[in-house]
Scaffold this motif. Sequence first.
Motif, PDB file in Angstrom:
ATOM      1  N   CYS A  26       0.750  -1.261  -0.056  1.00 25.02           N
ATOM      2  CA  CYS A  26      -0.087  -0.030   0.180  1.00 25.02           C
ATOM      3  C   CYS A  26       0.832   1.247  -0.091  1.00 25.02           C
ATOM      4  O   CYS A  26       0.284   2.245  -0.169  1.00 25.02           O
ATOM      5  CB  CYS A  26      -1.090   0.114   1.100  1.00 25.02           C
ATOM      6  N   ALA A  27       2.229   1.115   0.337  1.00 28.70           N
ATOM      7  CA  ALA A  27       3.101   2.241   0.377  1.00 28.70           C
ATOM      8  C   ALA A  27       3.466   2.415  -1.373  1.00 28.70           C
ATOM      9  O   ALA A  27       3.786   3.835  -1.564  1.00 28.70           O
ATOM     10  CB  ALA A  27       4.351   1.960   0.714  1.00 28.70           C
ATOM     11  N   LEU A  28       3.015   1.695  -2.192  1.00 27.62           N
ATOM     12  CA  LEU A  28       3.018   2.018  -3.591  1.00 27.62           C
ATOM     13  C   LEU A  28       2.008   2.891  -4.091  1.00 27.62           C
ATOM     14  O   LEU A  28       0.945   2.937  -3.360  1.00 27.62           O
ATOM     15  CB  LEU A  28       3.113   0.453  -4.486  1.00 27.62           C
ATOM     16  N   PRO A  29       2.198   3.421  -5.386  1.00 24.25           N
ATOM     17  CA  PRO A  29       0.939   4.235  -5.899  1.00 24.25           C
ATOM     18  C   PRO A  29      -0.293   3.344  -6.251  1.00 24.25           C
ATOM     19  O   PRO A  29      -0.155   2.198  -6.301  1.00 24.25           O
ATOM     20  CB  PRO A  29       1.505   4.537  -7.337  1.00 24.25           C
ATOM     21  N   PRO A  30      -1.400   3.925  -5.834  1.00 21.61           N
ATOM     22  CA  PRO A  30      -2.569   3.127  -6.085  1.00 21.61           C
ATOM     23  C   PRO A  30      -2.753   2.446  -7.249  1.00 21.61           C
ATOM     24  O   PRO A  30      -3.686   1.465  -7.159  1.00 21.61           O
ATOM     25  CB  PRO A  30      -3.656   4.232  -5.854  1.00 21.61           C
ATOM     26  N   SER A  31      -2.105   2.800  -8.275  1.00 21.56           N
ATOM     27  CA  SER A  31      -2.115   2.080  -9.451  1.00 21.56           C
ATOM     28  C   SER A  31      -1.730   0.801  -9.568  1.00 21.56           C
ATOM     29  O   SER A  31      -1.902  -0.230 -10.495  1.00 21.56           O
ATOM     30  CB  SER A  31      -1.523   2.871 -10.661  1.00 21.56           C
ATOM     31  N   LYS A  32      -0.836   0.549  -8.551  1.00 25.16           N
ATOM     32  CA  LYS A  32      -0.358  -0.817  -8.491  1.00 25.16           C
ATOM     33  C   LYS A  32      -0.900  -1.798  -7.517  1.00 25.16           C
ATOM     34  O   LYS A  32      -0.639  -3.025  -7.279  1.00 25.16           O
ATOM     35  CB  LYS A  32       1.100  -0.598  -7.816  1.00 25.16           C
ATOM     36  N   TRP A  33      -1.913  -1.169  -6.841  1.00 23.84           N
ATOM     37  CA  TRP A  33      -2.800  -1.963  -5.725  1.00 23.84           C
ATOM     38  C   TRP A  33      -3.377  -3.235  -6.361  1.00 23.84           C
ATOM     39  O   TRP A  33      -3.652  -4.175  -5.681  1.00 23.84           O
ATOM     40  CB  TRP A  33      -3.553  -1.165  -4.921  1.00 23.84           C
ATOM     41  N   CYS A  34      -3.774  -3.235  -7.537  1.00 24.90           N
ATOM     42  CA  CYS A  34      -4.395  -4.231  -7.898  1.00 24.90           C
ATOM     43  C   CYS A  34      -3.347  -5.353  -8.722  1.00 24.90           C
ATOM     44  O   CYS A  34      -3.658  -6.348  -9.636  1.00 24.90           O
ATOM     45  CB  CYS A  34      -5.468  -4.042  -9.196  1.00 24.90           C
ATOM     46  N   SER A  35      -2.095  -5.110  -8.564  1.00 30.92           N
ATOM     47  CA  SER A  35      -1.101  -6.042  -9.127  1.00 30.92           C
ATOM     48  C   SER A  35      -1.165  -7.370  -8.960  1.00 30.92           C
ATOM     49  O   SER A  35      -0.434  -8.336  -9.524  1.00 30.92           O
ATOM     50  CB  SER A  35       0.216  -5.391  -9.233  1.00 30.92           C
ATOM     51  N   SER A  36      -1.627  -7.825  -7.690  1.00 26.84           N
ATOM     52  CA  SER A  36      -1.840  -9.138  -7.087  1.00 26.84           C
ATOM     53  C   SER A  36      -2.986  -9.249  -6.273  1.00 26.84           C
ATOM     54  O   SER A  36      -3.308  -8.242  -5.653  1.00 26.84           O
ATOM     55  CB  SER A  36      -0.431  -9.496  -6.410  1.00 26.84           C
ATOM     56  N   LEU A  37      -3.292 -10.450  -5.844  1.00 25.81           N
ATOM     57  CA  LEU A  37      -4.310 -10.664  -5.041  1.00 25.81           C
ATOM     58  C   LEU A  37      -3.781 -10.108  -3.642  1.00 25.81           C
ATOM     59  O   LEU A  37      -4.915  -9.452  -2.572  1.00 25.81           O
ATOM     60  CB  LEU A  37      -4.876 -11.897  -5.014  1.00 25.81           C
ATOM     61  N   ASP A  38      -2.677 -10.452  -3.298  1.00 27.20           N
ATOM     62  CA  ASP A  38      -2.097  -9.900  -1.837  1.00 27.20           C
ATOM     63  C   ASP A  38      -2.219  -8.439  -1.698  1.00 27.20           C
ATOM     64  O   ASP A  38      -2.974  -8.055  -0.750  1.00 27.20           O
ATOM     65  CB  ASP A  38      -0.758 -10.427  -1.822  1.00 27.20           C
ATOM     66  N   SER A  39      -1.849  -7.607  -2.587  1.00 27.43           N
ATOM     67  CA  SER A  39      -1.702  -6.492  -2.480  1.00 27.43           C
ATOM     68  C   SER A  39      -3.124  -5.594  -2.440  1.00 27.43           C
ATOM     69  O   SER A  39      -3.579  -4.910  -1.700  1.00 27.43           O
ATOM     70  CB  SER A  39      -0.808  -5.578  -3.606  1.00 27.43           C
ATOM     71  N   ALA A  40      -4.210  -6.109  -3.346  1.00 35.29           N
ATOM     72  CA  ALA A  40      -5.610  -5.851  -3.330  1.00 35.29           C
ATOM     73  C   ALA A  40      -6.093  -6.057  -1.966  1.00 35.29           C
ATOM     74  O   ALA A  40      -6.648  -5.181  -1.289  1.00 35.29           O
ATOM     75  CB  ALA A  40      -6.169  -6.517  -4.380  1.00 35.29           C
ATOM     76  N   PHE A  41      -5.748  -7.247  -1.401  1.00 33.05           N
ATOM     77  CA  PHE A  41      -6.357  -7.677  -0.052  1.00 33.05           C
ATOM     78  C   PHE A  41      -5.945  -6.789   1.069  1.00 33.05           C
ATOM     79  O   PHE A  41      -6.663  -6.209   1.776  1.00 33.05           O
ATOM     80  CB  PHE A  41      -6.011  -8.970   0.109  1.00 33.05           C
ATOM     81  N   GLN A  42      -4.602  -6.694   1.153  1.00 31.03           N
ATOM     82  CA  GLN A  42      -3.695  -5.575   2.198  1.00 31.03           C
ATOM     83  C   GLN A  42      -4.437  -4.230   1.936  1.00 31.03           C
ATOM     84  O   GLN A  42      -4.598  -3.565   3.061  1.00 31.03           O
ATOM     85  CB  GLN A  42      -2.175  -5.917   2.028  1.00 31.03           C
ATOM     86  N   CYS A  43      -4.542  -3.843   0.848  1.00 35.31           N
ATOM     87  CA  CYS A  43      -5.000  -2.505   0.680  1.00 35.31           C
ATOM     88  C   CYS A  43      -6.438  -2.093   0.784  1.00 35.31           C
ATOM     89  O   CYS A  43      -7.044  -0.917   0.564  1.00 35.31           O
ATOM     90  CB  CYS A  43      -4.493  -1.914  -0.691  1.00 35.31           C
ATOM     91  N   GLY A  44      -7.140  -3.383   0.928  1.00 36.72           N
ATOM     92  CA  GLY A  44      -8.723  -3.051   1.014  1.00 36.72           C
ATOM     93  C   GLY A  44      -9.524  -2.743  -0.058  1.00 36.72           C
ATOM     94  O   GLY A  44     -10.351  -2.165  -0.004  1.00 36.72           O
ATOM     95  N   VAL A  45      -8.987  -3.217  -1.317  1.00 32.73           N
ATOM     96  CA  VAL A  45      -9.598  -2.780  -2.370  1.00 32.73           C
ATOM     97  C   VAL A  45      -9.781  -4.287  -3.278  1.00 32.73           C
ATOM     98  O   VAL A  45      -9.719  -4.232  -4.538  1.00 32.73           O
ATOM     99  CB  VAL A  45      -8.907  -1.755  -3.350  1.00 32.73           C
ATOM    100  N   LEU A  46      -9.939  -5.090  -2.825  1.00 25.28           N
ATOM    101  CA  LEU A  46     -10.122  -6.512  -3.483  1.00 25.28           C
ATOM    102  C   LEU A  46     -11.145  -6.729  -4.420  1.00 25.28           C
ATOM    103  O   LEU A  46     -11.254  -6.703  -5.604  1.00 25.28           O
ATOM    104  CB  LEU A  46     -10.228  -7.694  -2.414  1.00 25.28           C
ATOM    105  N   LYS A  47     -12.360  -6.218  -3.681  1.00 25.01           N
ATOM    106  CA  LYS A  47     -13.642  -5.926  -4.644  1.00 25.01           C
ATOM    107  C   LYS A  47     -13.529  -5.428  -5.792  1.00 25.01           C
ATOM    108  O   LYS A  47     -13.789  -5.846  -7.042  1.00 25.01           O
ATOM    109  CB  LYS A  47     -15.004  -5.797  -3.604  1.00 25.01           C
ATOM    110  N   GLN A  48     -12.817  -3.889  -5.664  1.00 27.26           N
ATOM    111  CA  GLN A  48     -12.703  -3.107  -6.758  1.00 27.26           C
ATOM    112  C   GLN A  48     -11.957  -3.560  -7.753  1.00 27.26           C
ATOM    113  O   GLN A  48     -12.253  -3.350  -8.778  1.00 27.26           O
ATOM    114  CB  GLN A  48     -12.406  -1.607  -6.185  1.00 27.26           C
ATOM    115  N   CYS A  49     -10.774  -4.433  -7.288  1.00 22.15           N
ATOM    116  CA  CYS A  49      -9.857  -5.044  -8.448  1.00 22.15           C
ATOM    117  C   CYS A  49     -10.401  -6.158  -9.124  1.00 22.15           C
ATOM    118  O   CYS A  49     -10.440  -6.329 -10.246  1.00 22.15           O
ATOM    119  CB  CYS A  49      -8.716  -5.306  -7.507  1.00 22.15           C
TER     120      CYS A  49
END
Length: 256
Positions: A26-49
Amino acid sequence: MRACLLLVLTVWLNTKDGSGARSSPCALPPSKWCSSLDSAFQCGVLKQCLESNFTRSHEAAEKVSLGLYYESLCPGCRQFLTLIIFPTWVLLNEIMDVELVPYGNAVERHEGQKYTFQCQHGEPECLGNMIETCVMNKSRNAFQIIYCMESSADVIKSAESCAQIYDPELNWSSIMTCVNGDQGNQLMHLNAVKTASLVPSHQYVPWVTINGKHTEDLQEKAMSSLFTLVCSMYQGPKPEACGGSHRRFKSYCHNV
């Protein structure tokens, strides 16, 4: 749903480091948060991704591909490129790709280790063809540079200034090294091969292919209304420029 949650949990556990601590995507830019299931889950955007990926997978469509086989000093080619193709591409580049092949009615001969070329409009056209070919090989803004060249009074003399305008970081000496060296010679040979491989064989220039195909009907539609042709052939959701869903505004200035 339970299986999906277990999959997410498994991915999350497997990405821990040896100390049991997790890195923070989540320290990465938001555009990177959907790059993996793990990052999407940690950043709370899994559904959106997941929804975004689903939408893209169902809406994605191949761009309409236009091939233009032309000559740098052919008057008809210059008009078609500058007045029809380039403006259409500016409006529809999200659904349209353009491949430029400057060669046309030239004749290629193999002499020793190199190829020589004889162009319909003489040596200046061979030079123009070669410059544009090398620009396409060296610059991401090649189409803009070539448009600038072809719309100017002198295609050759304007080349360097056009490059400075549309790609200031482009080293012009690298273009001329390409033009006068083996690289340009081989690139022009590839243009000759592409042109000779056309089915049916080209009879004139500008010669247009749409999604790799040429018919007289497609040629006529491209020459008369390329914008309409591209919009009609694109199989995905139509962009706003093609009349896709968009907000409509009405604004009036009333007489007081």
